[in-house]
Design an enzyme around this catalytic site. Structure first.
Site, PDB file in Angstrom:
ATOM      1  N   GLU A   1      -6.707   2.166   7.280  1.00  0.00           N
ATOM      2  CA  GLU A   1      -5.761   0.827   6.676  1.00  0.00           C
ATOM      3  C   GLU A   1      -5.808   0.802   7.082  1.00  0.00           C
ATOM      4  OE1 GLU A   1      -2.935   3.056   5.727  1.00  0.00           O
ATOM      5  OE2 GLU A   1      -2.447   5.100   6.837  1.00  0.00           O
TER       6      GLU A   1
ATOM      7  N   HIS B   1      -5.871   6.093  -1.893  1.00  0.00           N
ATOM      8  CA  HIS B   1      -5.050   6.927  -1.609  1.00  0.00           C
ATOM      9  C   HIS B   1      -4.444   7.566  -2.905  1.00  0.00           C
ATOM     10  CE1 HIS B   1      -2.175   9.100   1.775  1.00  0.00           C
ATOM     11  NE2 HIS B   1      -2.858   9.777   0.446  1.00  0.00           N
TER      12      HIS B   1
ATOM     13  N   ASP C   1      -0.947   3.653  -2.522  1.00  0.00           N
ATOM     14  CA  ASP C   1      -1.358   2.493  -1.685  1.00  0.00           C
ATOM     15  C   ASP C   1      -3.494   2.932  -1.715  1.00  0.00           C
ATOM     16  OD1 ASP C   1      -0.958   5.264  -0.314  1.00  0.00           O
ATOM     17  OD2 ASP C   1      -2.043   4.349   1.319  1.00  0.00           O
TER      18      ASP C   1
ATOM     19  N   HIS D   1      -6.194   3.366   2.768  1.00  0.00           N
ATOM     20  CA  HIS D   1      -4.805   3.190   2.730  1.00  0.00           C
ATOM     21  C   HIS D   1      -4.198   2.160   2.304  1.00  0.00           C
ATOM     22  CE1 HIS D   1      -4.701   8.066   3.395  1.00  0.00           C
ATOM     23  NE2 HIS D   1      -5.779   7.239   4.227  1.00  0.00           N
TER      24      HIS D   1
END
Ligand SMILES: [Zn+2]
Length: 187
Positions: A118, A157, A167, A36
């Protein structure tokens, strides 16, 4: 880097336990890694708001953007900060709530069978070298720890929720990550 396969926690990494997780469906094997991109407020880094967001503890008075996301209950397994430092929120054995409505090769609900990572960043600003290195080590360690991830694809993502999510964005250099992963396979 060492991951305890049974508990799903990375050894020696900062932990902030998120309540936004639950059991994976019985019998579900990990088979996908989702990258992400996140920053809170957007474009600002290293201020601790992501920890608080994943713990449902955003202060909506702190930034106008927060009111737009404060009702969400989300998480990821791991955050890769701008300096490459990792924070783990959910053990890999549990389902983190990162992908939302999603589809990978015809399979819906990617949270069930994926790991969500992330890197801290935005779609447009280059991610840093320490982040690619940390990501590559993490992906390589995941593949080594869990047999079902050995040949798992690493996707964005945006690949599993096209039209809804962008993202990690055009700033993410997939070839750089791929090169680092090939090097880690060779050693
Ligand atoms: Zn995302």
């Amino acid at each position: 880097m060492i991951i305890d396969a049974a508990t799903g926690w990375i050894d020696g990494v900062r932990r902030v336990v998120s309540p936004n997780s639950d059991d994976r469906p019985p019998g579900t094997e990990l088979s996908l890694i989702v990258v992400h991109g996140i920053s809170l407020p957007p474009g600002q880094f290293g201020n601790g708001w992501i920890d608080r967001f994943f713990c449902n503890d955003l202060d909506v008075a702190a930034d106008p953007f927060f009111a737009t996301i404060s009702d969400l209950a989300v998480s990821a397994h791991v955050l890769v900060a701008r300096d490459g430092t990792l924070t783990q929120y959910v053990p890999f054995t549990q389902r983190a709530w990162h992908a939302g409505r999603s589809n990978y090769c015809g399979r819906e609900g990617c949270n069930d069978f994926s790991v969500g990572i992330e890197p801290e960043g935005t779609d447009e600003l280059p991610y840093g070298a320490p982040q690619y290195l940390a990501l590559a080590v993490l992906v390589a360690t995941l593949r080594r720890t869990y047999a079902s991830l050995r040949s798992a694809k690493v996707v964005g993502h945006s690949d599993i929720a096209p039209g809804r999510k962008t993202d990690p964005g055009p700033a993410f250099d997939w070839r750089k990550l791929e090169r680092l992963l090939e090097e880690s396979n060779a050693t």
